[in-house]
Every structure is written in structure tokens, then in C-alpha cells.
Design a protein around this motif. Structure first.
Motif, PDB file in Angstrom:
ATOM      1  N   HIS A 164       0.837  -1.201   0.000  1.00  0.00           N
ATOM      2  CA  HIS A 164       0.000   0.000   0.000  1.00  0.00           C
ATOM      3  C   HIS A 164       0.869   1.246   0.000  1.00  0.00           C
ATOM      4  CE1 HIS A 164       0.769  -0.433   4.382  1.00  0.00           C
ATOM      5  NE2 HIS A 164       0.705   0.885   4.382  1.00  0.00           N
ATOM      6  N   ILE A 165       0.281   2.356  -0.421  1.00  0.00           N
ATOM      7  CA  ILE A 165       0.960   3.642  -0.389  1.00  0.00           C
ATOM      8  C   ILE A 165       1.066   4.107   1.059  1.00  0.00           C
ATOM      9  CG2 ILE A 165       0.851   6.067  -1.078  1.00  0.00           C
ATOM     10  CD1 ILE A 165       1.592   4.217  -3.357  1.00  0.00           C
ATOM     11  N   ASP A 259       2.210   8.235 -10.404  1.00  0.00           N
ATOM     12  CA  ASP A 259       1.069   7.338 -10.592  1.00  0.00           C
ATOM     13  C   ASP A 259       1.111   6.277  -9.495  1.00  0.00           C
ATOM     14  OD1 ASP A 259      -0.896   5.535 -11.403  1.00  0.00           O
ATOM     15  OD2 ASP A 259      -0.474   5.826 -13.539  1.00  0.00           O
ATOM     16  N   GLU A 260       0.407   6.539  -8.404  1.00  0.00           N
ATOM     17  CA  GLU A 260       0.470   5.656  -7.242  1.00  0.00           C
ATOM     18  C   GLU A 260      -0.120   4.281  -7.535  1.00  0.00           C
ATOM     19  OE1 GLU A 260      -1.435   7.704  -4.079  1.00  0.00           O
ATOM     20  OE2 GLU A 260       0.256   9.081  -3.721  1.00  0.00           O
ATOM     21  N   ALA A 261      -1.244   4.242  -8.243  1.00  0.00           N
ATOM     22  CA  ALA A 261      -1.882   2.962  -8.537  1.00  0.00           C
ATOM     23  C   ALA A 261      -0.977   2.083  -9.396  1.00  0.00           C
ATOM     24  CB  ALA A 261      -3.225   3.196  -9.236  1.00  0.00           C
ATOM     25  N   ALA A 262      -0.347   2.675 -10.407  1.00  0.00           N
ATOM     26  CA  ALA A 262       0.547   1.898 -11.273  1.00  0.00           C
ATOM     27  C   ALA A 262       1.783   1.434 -10.514  1.00  0.00           C
ATOM     28  CB  ALA A 262       0.953   2.740 -12.486  1.00  0.00           C
ATOM     29  N   LEU A 264       1.944   0.659  -7.291  1.00  0.00           N
ATOM     30  CA  LEU A 264       1.544  -0.492  -6.482  1.00  0.00           C
ATOM     31  C   LEU A 264       1.454  -1.754  -7.333  1.00  0.00           C
ATOM     32  CD1 LEU A 264      -1.233   1.030  -4.174  1.00  0.00           C
ATOM     33  CD2 LEU A 264       1.123   0.469  -3.570  1.00  0.00           C
ATOM     34  N   LYS A 265       0.900  -1.616  -8.526  1.00  0.00           N
ATOM     35  CA  LYS A 265       0.770  -2.770  -9.414  1.00  0.00           C
ATOM     36  C   LYS A 265       2.134  -3.291  -9.841  1.00  0.00           C
ATOM     37  CE  LYS A 265      -1.536  -4.251 -13.684  1.00  0.00           C
ATOM     38  NZ  LYS A 265      -2.391  -3.832 -14.820  1.00  0.00           N
TER      39      LYS A 265
END
Length: 294
Positions: A164-165, A259-262, A264-265
């Protein structure tokens, strides 16, 4: 028979050759190198059984020569990546390089074995009619490709850990914290301000004890940081720290691409290195041989 095995084996190498978020192998030159070596592996696998059946043992001897050539492929990849380390802001690390080189060698064996099993199925099928033989060979080859890919597919960081961030903060002594983990002293006011405005931090928490052992490996942590920095770019600074009490690891960076979501992925997709994996038998003391035994 040989043609069918060659086509199936070459197809096996092509579908296992993909350019992912790591941008490796390079295109087009890297693709050409690996497709050609995969086709050579498929050809050798396809002619092995016909050579044995016709008692052409000279042809079979090429199999041993091919294995040596595939080892040279691994050596070539290893040397190439080690040379590239000099130009990387965040190096891959020797453990990651070794894993990549072994993977490319193993995929040539996938091409060889799928071609070999395709030809074997055609040879064992009674009647030797063209359409049934080709159908049986293709089915056997595709099934072997599926099984080999499934067997050689490794786990990823997302399989063993929650990601997680995290929040970036500073204490009164100018120490950077990622959530509650102290990471690094940042003395320059401009650097602290940039971290607060543009910094991104990630927390990786192992789900079980074995996951903590894997994440404790320095090579594994170096691979995670390398992929994050190389994929999202690095304006300045990247720090990583491990919490010795809980086994968590975290890193903070100032990326070019926000890009936080990218991110994490990407961290979830980083492969677990072979050097970090341990046998279940070795992890369980009850399964180990006694000192008085073997």
C-alpha cells in the motif's frame, strides 16, 4: 514429423518471449536473438527421435552441443546485463541478473522439450496417417507447452505480501519516516520540501513468516527498488529500509511519473528471485534428517 515438431517448438519460444514492464528483452534485436536460438532448440528437439530411430547417432550428438550453446545464451545475457549495470542509476543487482539469465536459458529448453514431445506423440500414434499424426503432435506439443510454462512460472511479490501507499513525514531531527519506520536523515530543507510535495512511499508487509524471509533478502529488495526507479523514472533520491521487528520493508522516492496505482501494481508484479526461495523440507525441522541418521 520433423516440420511439425519444429513449428510447435518455435511457437513455444515465441509465446514465452514477451516484453513486459521491465522492457526486457529489447526490441527488435533482443527478440531476433532469442527467436533464432529458440528455433534452433526446436529443430534439435524435433530431429532427436528420428535420428535415434534411424540410428543416426551423429545427429543425436548435436543435442549435447546444443545444451552447451544454451548455456552460452545464459552467459551472454548475464554479461550483457552486468555491463548495463554501469549505466543504471539504481542497479538490478547480481541476484536479479542471475535469475533473468537462467530464465532465458530455461525457455530454450521449453522449446526443445515441446518439439521433442510433439514428435514422440506422432511416432507413437499407430497408423501413421498425415492428419491424425499432425493433430496428435500439435495437441501433445501445446499440452507440453502449457505444463512447462505452468511449472516454470514463478511467484511475485504480490503473492506473499500486502502492498500500500505509505505516508511520508519528518520529525524534529529531519529524519524521514515512512509511516512509522525511520528511513533516512534528510538534512537539506529543499530535499525535505520536495519529498513532501512530490515524494511517494510504498509499504510492503509480508503475510507470513516465510514471506518475511524472502523480503529480508537484499537482492530481492534491490530488484524492487530497481524496477520502481527504472519504470517511473527518478528525479532525485530513493531510500529503502527494513523494519527488523515486523519484517516490513518500505521505500520512498521522488519519481518523474506520478502514478500511485501503477506503482503499487508494478511492485506486486516484481518476480521473487530464485536465490530467495527455500525448500519446505529445509524450513521444517521435523522433516530434516536427525543428526544420528543420514
Amino acid at each position: 514429423m520433423i516440420t511439425t515438431g519444429f513449428v510447435v517448438g518455435t511457437f513455444a519460444r515465441i509465446i514465452t518471449l514477451k516484453e513486459d514492464y521491465r522492457q526486457y528483452p529489447s526490441y527488435p534485436n533482443g527478440f531476433v536473438i532469442h527467436i533464432v536460438t529458440g528455433a534452433v532448440a526446436a529443430a534439435i528437439g524435433a530431429v532427436a527421435i528420428p535420428a535415434l530411430v534411424t540410428k543416426n547417432f551423429v545427429g543425436v550428438s548435436f543435442l549435447a552441443l546444443a545444451i552447451q550453446q544454451f548455456r552460452d545464451v545464459r552467459r551472454m545475457e548475464k554479461v550483457s546485463l552486468q555491463e548495463l549495470e554501469k549505466s543504471e542509476f539504481t542497479p538490478r543487482g547480481s541476484a536479479y541478473i542471475d535469475g533473468i539469465a537462467k530464465t532465458f536459458e530455461a525457455r530454450n529448453y521449453v522449446a526443445l522439450l515441446s518439439a521433442f514431445l510433439c514428435v514422440l506423440a506422432m511416432l507413437l500414434l499407430p497408423g501413421h496417417r498425415l492428419l491424425p499424426d499432425v493433430t496428435a503432435g500439435v495437441v501433445a506439443g501445446l499440452l507440453s507447452i502449457w505444463l512447462l510454462r505452468r511449472y516454470t512460472k514463478g511467484k511475485k511479490v504480490g503473492d506473499i505480501a500486502d502492498i500500500h501507499i505509505a505516508k511520508i513525514t519528518f520529525d524534529e531531527k529531519d529524519k524521514l519516516y515512512v509511516d512509522d519506520i525511520p528511513v533516512q536523515n534528510v538534512g537539506l530543507p529543499a530535499a525535505r520540501e520536495r519529498f513532501q510535495q512530490e515524494g511517494i512511499a510504498v509499504m510492503i508487509t509480508p503475510r507470513y513468516a516465510d514471506g518475511g524471509i524472502v523480503l529480508a533478502n537484499y537482492g530481492q529488495r534491490q530488484a524492487i527498488v530497481h524496477e520502481a526507479a527504472r519504470t517511473f523514472g527518478l528525479k532525485r533520491y530513493i531510500y529503502m529500509r527494513r523494519d527488523f521487528n515486523t519484517g516490513r520493508i518500505c521505500f520512498a522516492m521522488i519519481p518523474i511519473r506520478q502514478d500511485e496505482a501503477a506503482l503499487l501494481k508494478l511492485v506486486a508484479q516484481v518476480p521473487l528471485l530464485e536465490s530467495t526461495k527455500k525448500s519446505a523440507r529445509m524450513r521444517n525441522p521435523q522433516l530434516l534428517p536427525s543428526e544420528k541418521g543420514e
